[in-house]
Write a protein that holds these residues in place. Structure first.
Motif, short mmCIF file in Angstrom:
data_model
loop_
_atom_site.label_atom_id
_atom_site.label_comp_id
_atom_site.label_asym_id
_atom_site.label_seq_id
_atom_site.Cartn_x
_atom_site.Cartn_y
_atom_site.Cartn_z
N CYS A 222 0.85 -1.19 0.00
CA CYS A 222 0.00 0.00 0.00
C CYS A 222 0.88 1.24 0.00
N CYS A 225 -0.13 3.40 3.45
CA CYS A 225 0.27 2.99 4.81
C CYS A 225 1.37 1.93 4.81
N CYS A 236 -6.34 -1.66 -0.19
CA CYS A 236 -5.68 -1.98 1.08
C CYS A 236 -6.73 -2.29 2.14
N GLU A 238 -6.23 -2.22 5.29
CA GLU A 238 -6.00 -1.40 6.49
C GLU A 238 -6.56 0.00 6.33
N CYS A 239 -6.27 0.62 5.17
CA CYS A 239 -6.63 2.05 5.03
C CYS A 239 -7.50 2.32 3.81
ZN LIG Z 1 -2.98 1.00 3.32
#
Ligand SMILES: [Zn+2]
Lengths: 325, 139
Positions: A222, A225, A236, A238-239
């Protein structure tokens, strides 16, 4: 076929169960004889003296020659007429014609089970008494949609002694529109060797396989992040960023989990086949093969090192080898 | 020649038979079909087999079955009496392939001195051609 048509088709279909193939037991054209046995034994490479060595047989426990048990059905087979004029009509050909008329023209022998109760001797006449024993419900297989039909034949000799039974199972199915193209038409000694099954390459994963073809295993990263992810996907976790680049894996890893594939064996794969989840040093996991080791010696936690290799004519893949301790 | 037949007591479940490689040639396929009186054209006319989607003539069932039987009686010896021969078919055998036949004793029936050998024949191109079992009564 509409549901109504299918119901009508099956109603008549199952009336074939129990029907005899011949009006009365069919006698073999020839009695069991040494010439046909020798011909069979030569082709099969069968040097069993019980079939062809009269002198040995005379001094054996049996005291005489026997016919190879596997020849039991051969004696009653129709002859050259099958090639010249087609199969003669009998109870089974009526059923086959009924299937064919309704589109189930494909035919594939799947099982032959024989049991033997006495050995056929030179001079025996064999009588075949056969029925249509079973027709399955409709099944869908890799070949297509169809029905399994099973015949049961009993073979007796001239004294009415039961020599053996045979159950023959055939799949009658609707074949694909056009038969698959012959691999090497005409060239009988050249066969196309199957390769591994390839992953379809799309916008989200094609880049990964293209790099693999060049000998690299990439891990998606990513851009927002820096989280690594595999297998490739657009966003991604996560983000939720869709901006990404990639890093190249060193292919240092450890076996997280594995299975050995036994059955069914797929053409194009080498066996024993170990399929493992490998934890890579970078932190992501990858599914691949463990090679260069006896399958009994593969252990969870084992250190491995990967190399991208050509595994068949068309396929590049990372393969993981044990790291010497 | 001295022919030996295995004694029931000398065989154990798990015993493996020596593997046998069989070259699959056009001759073996066509002559095997005729030796078993199978005159279907797909076993001796390449064009008929090709119209069925195969590259060439393919082995008939009774030849596969004969090869499986022979594989086990080669091991058991000539005084063994065959009791059952069960074959399930997979991918076709066509000329140019090599079929490797392997077997392992899977069952012993003490009352009848019958051993059952599980047999697999795999060709080097398409994999499993036949699998099944042969049961023989030993001395
Ligand atoms: Zn990310």
């Amino acid at each position: 076929m509409t549901p109504e048509e299918r119901q009508a088709f099956e109603e008549e279909l199952y009336t074939f169960v129990g029907r005899p193939l011949h009006p009365e037991p069919k006698r073999s054209y020839d009695a069991v004889n040494e010439a046909m046995i020798r011909h069979w034994a030569e082709v099969m490479g069968d040097k069993n003296p019980a079939y062809t060595n009269a002198e040995w047989a005379a001094s054996s426990r049996r005291g005489e020659l026997i016919a190879p048990p596997a020849m039991m059905y051969a004696w009653n087979q129709e002859g050259y007429a099958v090639a010249a004029e087609g199969r003669p009509s009998d109870g089974l050909s009526d059923l086959v014609a009924y299937f064919d008329q309704h589109g189930f023209t494909g035919s594939l022998g799947t099982n032959v089970d024989q049991e033997f109760f006495a050995e056929a001797k030179i001079g025996d006449a064999l009588f075949e008494d056969a029925i249509i024993e079973e027709i399955s419900e409709q099944k869908v297989t890799a070949r297509g949609r169809g029905y399994f039909l099973q015949t049961l034949a009993k073979f007796t000799n001239q004294s009415g002694e039961l020599i053996g039974t045979q159950r023959f199972r055939v799949f009658k199915f609707i074949p694909p529109e056009a038969p698959p193209k012959a691999a090497a038409s005409g060239a009988s000694e050249e066969l196309e060797v199957p390769t591994r099954i390839h992953a379809p390459r799309g916008q989200d994963n094609g880049w990964w396989w293209d790099a693999c073809d060049e000998g690299k295993v990439l891990i998606q990263r990513c851009k927002n992040c820096q989280t690594l992810r595999h297998p490739p996907r657009p966003m991604c976790g996560e983000c939720q960023s869709t901006d990404w680049d990639s890093v190249q894996s060193t292919l240092d890893g450890e076996i997280f989990s594995f299975v050995e594939m036994h059955y069914p064996k797929f053409p194009g794969y080498k066996y024993p086949l170990i399929v493992a989840v490998i934890s890579l040093a970078e932190g992501t996991r990858i599914i691949s093969n463990v090679v260069g080791i006896d399958s009994q010696d593969v252990k969870i936690g084992m250190k491995v090192k990967g190399k991208v290799e050509q595994v068949d004519e068309k396929t590049m893949l990372p393969q993981f080898y044990p790291v010497e301790a | 020649m001295d022919y030996q037949t295995l004694k029931y007591a000398d065989v154990s479940v798990g015993d493996k038979l020596a593997a046998l490689d069989i070259d699959i040639s056009s001759s073996l396929i066509s002559c095997g079909a005729l030796a078993t009186r199978d005159f279907e054209p797909c076993h001796h006319v390449p064009k008929v087999a090709q119209d069925m989607g195969l590259p060439d003539v393919f082995m008939n069932i009774l030849t596969s079955q004969a090869l499986m039987a022979r594989f086990v009686t080669d091991w058991s010896g000539p005084e063994a009496v065959m009791k059952a021969l069960k074959v399930k078919l997979g991918a076709p055998n066509v000329p140019g392939m090599v079929m490797t036949v392997t077997g392992e004793v899977s069952e012993k029936d003490d009352d009848n001195r019958v051993v059952t050998v599980n047999v697999t024949g795999e060709n080097n191109i398409w994999g499993m051609h036949m699998e099944g079992s042969v049961s023989v009564q030993l001395l």
